[in-house]
Design a protein around this motif. Structure first.
Motif: not given
Length: 379
Positions: A68-87
């Protein structure tokens, strides 16, 4: 599961990852082994990343052909407790969403998205080689009524991660060799046990001509290839080292360094040796940054480190410049790329130069074509 069973699974993953094959085949084969030790909900999500930038280049998730484009944007822009790029950029390289949220993931947008798919728990692991190059990531999920991921399970994932990273890298090389995209794409040569050439990809002749003391026109292989082939057969016979792959680094006739990878193929019942030849440093992110944004050499260095998650202090130490100088470089980089923050810089480079690769790989998987790595450079 017994310690012996975990060890056998670890060795099986290592053996599977030595074989040069397409990436989807690799992910499908290792999924079964991983699941025998770490039960998961439905199916894993596998990612590849560009080791030069640590940005994602593909994903593979059975039943989810398009991320999902929304999920992909969340990986790089969303401030969350966990993301693939952060790990991927973290010190540990492995994280569960429940641990990242201190046991209460209900406030996490990521958790709510996972729940909408039926998953409650999430484990993300970085796939990094023993030499430090990151080639991918793995996401595993569990539904709400299942036990939490255990330390033994996390230890297993951490133990097989280097093999999975090597396997991903080899699969991407295999894909580029089978269907060359660049002038300097890798070449693949398959030999039988008598060193006769069984098959060769279109780009391999160029690389063989670069190696000393060979004559491709007469069918004479360079000694670097035959020596590597011999080492490959010996490695395959050593059952005590299941994940070993023969590698050598050779200076070419033109003066550039080439890397040769050897693997033993046994799928037909007769042993064959696959040799992949590639340039030693085929990274394309640096020239891309120069041409797309007009960055100076030093700004390019700073950007590379930002993409890899380095702090201002870490960049200062790595480049041996003051913190003030780093901040000045960052201001110039932001101006040239049209962003206001590090997160925006990472997002800008991903969505301009890596999402096209990511989306093209989704189409390639559906068409049974090889997955490719690196940033998108097509016109």
């Amino acid at each position: 599961m017994s310690v012996d069973s975990v060890q056998r699974a670890t060795e099986k993953v290592a053996r599977l990852c030595t074989q040069p094959r397409d990436l989807v085949t690799l992910w499908n084969e290792v999924t079964e082994v991983v699941g025998s030790v770490v039960p998961f909900f439905q199916t894993p999500c596998w990612y590849t990343v560009d080791p030069a930038s640590l940005l994602m280049t593909s994903h593979f998730h059975v039943g989810l052909p398009e991320f999902s484009g929304e999920w992909l944007a969340a990986e790089y822009y969303e401030d969350d407790a966990q993301s693939v790029p952060d790990v991927i950029r973290s010190s540990t390289g492995i994280s569960t969403l429940h641990e990242a949220t201190d046991g209460d993931p209900s406030s996490s947008p990521r958790w709510r998205r996972n729940m909408s798919m039926g998953g409650d728990q999430e484990l993300i692991a970085r796939l990094r080689t023993r030499t430090g190059e990151v080639w991918g990531a793995l996401g595993l999920y569990r539904d709400a009524d299942k036990p939490m991921f255990t330390e033994l399970e996390k230890s297993f994932i951490a133990a097989v991660a280097p093999s999975l990273a090597d396997g991903a890298r080899r699969a991407l090389l295999f894909g580029q060799a089978a269907e060359p995209e660049y002038v300097d794409s890798p070449g693949l040569l398959v030999l039988n046990e008598n060193w006769d050439i069984e098959s060769a990809t279109p780009g391999v002749a160029h690389w063989l001509a670069e190696l000393p003391d060979g004559n491709w026109d007469r069918g004479e292989l360079p000694s670097a290839v035959t020596t590597l082939a011999g080492r490959t057969l010996r490695s395959a016979e050593d059952r005590s080292r299941p994940g070993d792959v023969a590698v050598s680094r050779i200076r070419s006739r033109s003066g550039r360094w080439l890397v040769l990878h050897g693997a033993c193929l046994t799928s037909t019942g007769q042993r064959r040796i696959a040799v992949i030849i590639e340039p030693a440093h085929p990274s394309r992110i640096n020239p891309l940054l120069m041409s797309a944004y007009g960055l100076t050499e030093r700004e390019k260095d700073v950007t590379r480190l930002v993409l890899q998650g380095a702090s201002t202090t870490q960049i200062s130490t790595d480049l041996v410049v003051s913190v003030h100088t780093v901040q000045q470089h960052l201001k110039s980089i932001f101006d040239k790329t049209g962003v206001r923050s590090r997160r925006d810089l990472v997002g800008r480079i991903f969505f301009n130069h890596y999402e096209p690769r990511f989306r093209d790989n989704e189409k390639r998987v559906l068409a049974n074509k090889a997955v490719r790595g690196g940033p998108w450079t097509a016109d």
